[in-house]
Structures are given as structure tokens and as C-alpha cells.
Design a protein around this motif. Structure first.
Motif, PDB file in Angstrom:
ATOM      1  N   SER A   1       5.944   8.949  -5.444  1.00 21.44           N
ATOM      2  CA  SER A   1       7.309   8.471  -5.217  1.00 21.44           C
ATOM      3  C   SER A   1       7.621   7.324  -6.157  1.00 21.44           C
ATOM      4  CB  SER A   1       7.453   7.990  -3.773  1.00 21.44           C
ATOM      5  OG  SER A   1       8.619   7.202  -3.630  1.00 21.44           O
ATOM      6  N   GLU A   2       8.851   7.316  -6.628  1.00 19.70           N
ATOM      7  CA  GLU A   2       9.309   6.207  -7.465  1.00 19.70           C
ATOM      8  C   GLU A   2       9.098   4.863  -6.774  1.00 19.70           C
ATOM      9  OE1 GLU A   2      13.463   6.196  -9.462  1.00 19.70           O
ATOM     10  OE2 GLU A   2      13.577   4.884  -7.719  1.00 19.70           O
ATOM     11  N   GLU A   3       9.147   4.862  -5.465  1.00 21.87           N
ATOM     12  CA  GLU A   3       9.086   3.603  -4.717  1.00 21.87           C
ATOM     13  C   GLU A   3       7.664   3.150  -4.384  1.00 21.87           C
ATOM     14  OE1 GLU A   3      11.682   1.768  -4.427  1.00 21.87           O
ATOM     15  OE2 GLU A   3      12.983   3.324  -5.240  1.00 21.87           O
TER      16      GLU A   3
ATOM     17  N   ASP B   1      12.216  10.976  -6.203  1.00 19.96           N
ATOM     18  CA  ASP B   1      13.030   9.759  -6.282  1.00 19.96           C
ATOM     19  C   ASP B   1      13.864   9.798  -5.002  1.00 19.96           C
ATOM     20  OD1 ASP B   1      14.862   7.770  -6.696  1.00 19.96           O
ATOM     21  OD2 ASP B   1      15.571   8.491  -8.639  1.00 19.96           O
TER      22      ASP B   1
ATOM     23  N   ASP C   1      12.696   6.594   1.452  1.00 20.39           N
ATOM     24  CA  ASP C   1      11.300   6.899   1.120  1.00 20.39           C
ATOM     25  C   ASP C   1      10.523   7.228   2.399  1.00 20.39           C
ATOM     26  OD1 ASP C   1       9.232   7.052  -0.912  1.00 20.39           O
ATOM     27  OD2 ASP C   1       8.338   5.363   0.164  1.00 20.39           O
TER      28      ASP C   1
ATOM     29  N   HIS D   1       4.415   6.563 -13.397  1.00 17.35           N
ATOM     30  CA  HIS D   1       5.753   5.971 -13.482  1.00 17.35           C
ATOM     31  C   HIS D   1       6.296   5.928 -14.906  1.00 17.35           C
ATOM     32  CE1 HIS D   1       5.646   4.940  -9.224  1.00 17.35           C
ATOM     33  NE2 HIS D   1       4.385   4.611  -9.413  1.00 17.35           N
TER      34      HIS D   1
ATOM     35  N   SER E   1      20.610   3.785  -6.322  1.00 19.18           N
ATOM     36  CA  SER E   1      20.725   3.008  -5.076  1.00 19.18           C
ATOM     37  C   SER E   1      21.543   1.730  -5.227  1.00 19.18           C
ATOM     38  CB  SER E   1      19.348   2.700  -4.503  1.00 19.18           C
ATOM     39  OG  SER E   1      18.558   2.063  -5.469  1.00 19.18           O
TER      40      SER E   1
ATOM     41  N   ASP F   1      16.630   2.413  -0.170  1.00 18.91           N
ATOM     42  CA  ASP F   1      15.524   2.978  -0.970  1.00 18.91           C
ATOM     43  C   ASP F   1      14.307   3.136  -0.078  1.00 18.91           C
ATOM     44  OD1 ASP F   1      16.438   3.155  -3.650  1.00 18.91           O
ATOM     45  OD2 ASP F   1      16.154   1.008  -3.944  1.00 18.91           O
ATOM     46  N   VAL F   2      14.040   2.067   0.658  1.00 17.29           N
ATOM     47  CA  VAL F   2      12.844   2.044   1.495  1.00 17.29           C
ATOM     48  C   VAL F   2      13.019   3.022   2.665  1.00 17.29           C
ATOM     49  CG1 VAL F   2      11.372   0.546   2.902  1.00 17.29           C
ATOM     50  CG2 VAL F   2      12.421  -0.338   0.812  1.00 17.29           C
TER      51      VAL F   2
ATOM     52  N   GLN G   1      14.334  -3.440  -4.730  1.00 17.15           N
ATOM     53  CA  GLN G   1      14.490  -2.311  -3.798  1.00 17.15           C
ATOM     54  C   GLN G   1      15.639  -2.603  -2.848  1.00 17.15           C
ATOM     55  OE1 GLN G   1      10.380  -2.192  -2.262  1.00 17.15           O
ATOM     56  NE2 GLN G   1      10.383  -0.028  -2.770  1.00 17.15           N
TER      57      GLN G   1
ATOM     58  N   GLU H   1      10.390  -5.897  -4.757  1.00 16.66           N
ATOM     59  CA  GLU H   1      10.588  -5.089  -5.952  1.00 16.66           C
ATOM     60  C   GLU H   1       9.671  -3.894  -5.877  1.00 16.66           C
ATOM     61  OE1 GLU H   1       9.777  -7.606  -9.276  1.00 16.66           O
ATOM     62  OE2 GLU H   1      11.807  -8.413  -9.299  1.00 16.66           O
ATOM     63  N   ASN H   2      10.095  -2.765  -6.469  1.00 16.76           N
ATOM     64  CA  ASN H   2       9.180  -1.633  -6.526  1.00 16.76           C
ATOM     65  C   ASN H   2       8.223  -1.836  -7.697  1.00 16.76           C
ATOM     66  OD1 ASN H   2      10.534  -0.827  -8.826  1.00 16.76           O
ATOM     67  ND2 ASN H   2      11.595   0.889  -7.859  1.00 16.76           N
TER      68      ASN H   2
END
Ligand code: AHG
Ligand code: MN
Ligand code: MN
Length: 331
Positions: free
Chosen positions: A101-103, A122, A83, A312, A127, A79-80, A75, A68-69
Motif C-alpha cells: 500500500s502507498e500508505e 493506492d 487504507d 515505493h 486525498s 487516507d488512513v 497523511q 507522514e506516510n
């Protein structure tokens, strides 16, 4: 050259992004070229992510990553991957001191103390739509650091209000891939031509219609929307407007820019501050909306005036055609 003329740089539709950025820079006689290079780096990483998205069905890169982010959201592999692609391109480029970064939970210090820019990103928006072959995007904001170059990045560098953005944009990985950005002199859109590997100017000086007849909101949560939002949606229905909601903010926003419409993610019972993130999603799209003649609020305040207090942080988001956003919010 006046603001409007300058944004309509004397390049015909069909010019490529690199040439456009170069010509844009000529409008700033003292520009060092670093911002131009930074925008090119983002555009390049976008090409790489575009390639991965287009292979997603065949390569083993759809689905959940298994973690999870920071915001407790599952995630996705992409997404990963996205990033990593953007971070790598910005680190190599050398113009960026730090990324948020959101992640990633904390500030990513790129150890480029002589760099003057901060990027908020983002990497992959929408995603959860990857697995079902629906458009997704990337959203970015660029700020100038406030601390002196050569010193470590500080909290004030990364927590700047949206009105301090020097540039912002999005990449839409859709039926065509597009790179849309502003440096505060209007908004221009470039369509990716994969056989040439180039973004070509296709949407010059984009303007969002003052009003429209599309409303985009996840009505599944409407039972807990604020009364004003419920009333606004009821009025859209009375007027026979169309409901359109993809669930990828970039794609919903882009359609509304072209056709005229409003996107709303209000506060709900489950998400009292809404779902969207001020630093990674709302500020960039607010800047683009305003540059295109539209408007963005949190229901009562201009998005770009909000002083962020945490990386965030979430905010309710009303964005799109000026008249519609005015009617739906109290600003
Ligand atoms: P992300 O994939 O970056 O987490 O963003 C998803 C966002 C946004 O793209 C979209 O508009 C919204 O989540 C949809 O949320 P709901 O499913 O709650 O409508
Ligand atoms: Mn997103
Ligand atoms: Mn995302």
C-alpha cells in the motif's frame, strides 16, 4: 468465443457488478472463483469508503492525520481510514497473501499462506482534494504470487512488472461513484446506485479515443520540465487544446478515457523521477489504458515492462489516447 466478444459479455447495460463478475468467470472453465471474490471484496470496501467520503463534511474525518506516510507526504484522515477499510476487507476475504500500500512502508503479510494473490493499492488517490469537495479515487492492481502457495511471501511476489497483472481497476468517488476494472478482456465501468447499494454496468467495453484535445499536466512546475515535454505542451497550445487538471489522478485519467486526452506527470527538478508511484498508481492505469486501446509510457519505455526495484518507486507517467502519448514520448 473471441477476445472482443468475450469482453462484451451478453449482459445488457444495467446488470449489476456481482452478476457481471460471475458471468465473466464462466469464460474460464477452471477458474476457482477466488479472483472473482477478491474483486467483489475490493468493490465492497469501496462502498464503505464511498460512504465515509460522502459524510466527510459532517463527520470529523477531513483534514490531516498528523503523520507522514513513507514518502514524506502528509497523511489525511481519510487516507488512513481508506487504507484500513481495504486491508480489512482483503484480510477477511482470504484470497490475498500480501498487500502493498502507498500508505504503508513494508509489505503487509496477511498470513494467508494458501492464498494466491497479491494486491497493490493506492487506497485514496488525490486525498488533498478531500477537504475541498473534489473527486478522489482508489487504484488497485492484482498479481498472482510467484512463490509456491503455503510458503512465506517473498520479494519477487510483490515486485512484479505491470505486465504480470491479472486484474486492475479504480474506484472514482465523484459526482457519481464508479468502479472500473479489467481482467485483460476489455474494460468495464459500473456506476454505484446508493439506494440499491449496487454497482450497475453503465460503461460497457470502454474505449479511449485514439486522439483527443485535452492535456492534463501541472503546469506550475513547467519551468523544470524536460524540453520534450515543454515542446509537446507548446504544441497542444498551438492547436488550441484544452488544459484540464483536477489534481486527482483517477479523476483526470477517467475524464481523458471518456473524452480523449493525455495525462502527463514528468520528471521535474523537485521530483526527478516524477511523483507518481509505479506499483500503486501507474501500473494499474497503464493496464486499463492499454485494454481500452490507449497507451502508457514513462517517456521512453512502456510502463508495464518496467521491472520494479522498490515498493515505493516513482516514475514519470504519460498516459491516455494512443496518438497523443506516442507524440509526447519517444516510444
Ligand atoms: P495521492 O493523494 O495518492 O498521494 O496522489 C496524489 C497524486 C495524484 O492523484 C495527482 O495527479 C498528483 O498527485 C498531483 O500532484 P501535483 O499536486 O504535484 O500536481
Ligand atoms: Mn495517488
Ligand atoms: Mn493515496
Amino acid at each position: 468465443m473471441g477476445k472482443a466478444e468475450n469482453s462484451r459479455i451478453a449482459l445488457p447495460v444495467g446488470s449489476n457488478l456481482d452478476r457481471f463478475i460471475m458471468r465473466n468467470q464462466e469464460g474460464f472453465p477452471f477458474a476457482s472463483g477466488e479472483l472473482s471474490q477478491l474483486i467483489r471484496d475490493l468493490a465492497y470496501a469501496g462502498k464503505v469508503v464511498n460512504r465515509e467520503i460522502n459524510r466527510a463534511g459532517l463527520a470529523d474525518i477531513t483534514g490531516a492525520y498528523g503523520a507522514e506516510n513513507v514518502q514524506g507526504e502528509a497523511q489525511q484522515n481519510l487516507d488512513v481510514a481508506a487504507d484500513i477499510r481495504f486491508t480489512r476487507a482483503l484480510k477477511k476475504g482470504g484470497e490475498v497473501a500480501a498487500i502493498i500500500s502507498e500508505e504503508v512502508e513494508d509489505v503487509i503479510d496477511l498470513n494467508n499462506p494458501r492464498a494466491k494473490y497479491i494486491v497493490a493499492i493506492d487506497p485514496l488517490d488525490g486525498s488533498s482534494n478531500i477537504d475541498v469537495n473534489v473527486s478522489v479515487g482508489t487504484i488497485f492492481s492484482i498479481y498472482r504470487r510467484v512463490s509456491p502457495m503455503g510458503s512465506p511471501v517473498i520479494k519477487e511476489d510483490v515486485l512484479q512488472p505491470g505486465k504480470e497483472q491479472v486484474a486492475a481497476g479504480y474506484i472514482l468517488y465523484g459526482s457519481s461513484t464508479m468502479f472500473v476494472y479489467t481482467t485483460g478482456k476489455g474494460v468495464n465501468g459500473f456506476t454505484y446506485e446508493p439506494s440499491l447499494g449496487e454497482y450497475i454496468l453503465s460503461h460497457q467495453d470502454m474505449k479511449i479515443p485514439k486522439s483527443g484535445s485535452i492535456y492534463s499536466v501541472n503546469e506550475g512546475a513547467s519551468a523544470s520540465f524536460p524540453k520534450e515535454v515543454k515542446d509537446y505542451i507548446a504544441s497542444c497550445k498551438e492547436r488550441g487544446y484544452s488544459a484540464r487538471y483536477i489534481g486527482s489522478l483517477v479523476a483526470d485519467f477517467h475524464r481523458n478515457v471518456l473524452k480523449g486526452g493525455i495525462y502527463i506527470y514528468p520528471s521535474t527538478e523537485k521530483a526527478p523521477n516524477g511523483k507518481l508511484r509505479l506499483m500503486y498508481e501507474c501500473n494499474a492505469l497503464a493496464f486499463i489504458a492499454e485494454e481500452a486501446g490507449g497507451k502508457a509510457t514513462d517517456g521512453s519505455k512502456r510502463i508495464m515492462e518496467i521491472q520494479p526495484t522498490s515498493l515505493h518507486q516513482r516514475v514519470p507517467f504519460f498516459v491516455g489516447s494512443k496518438e497523443m502519448v506516442k507524440e509526447a514520448s519517444t516510444l
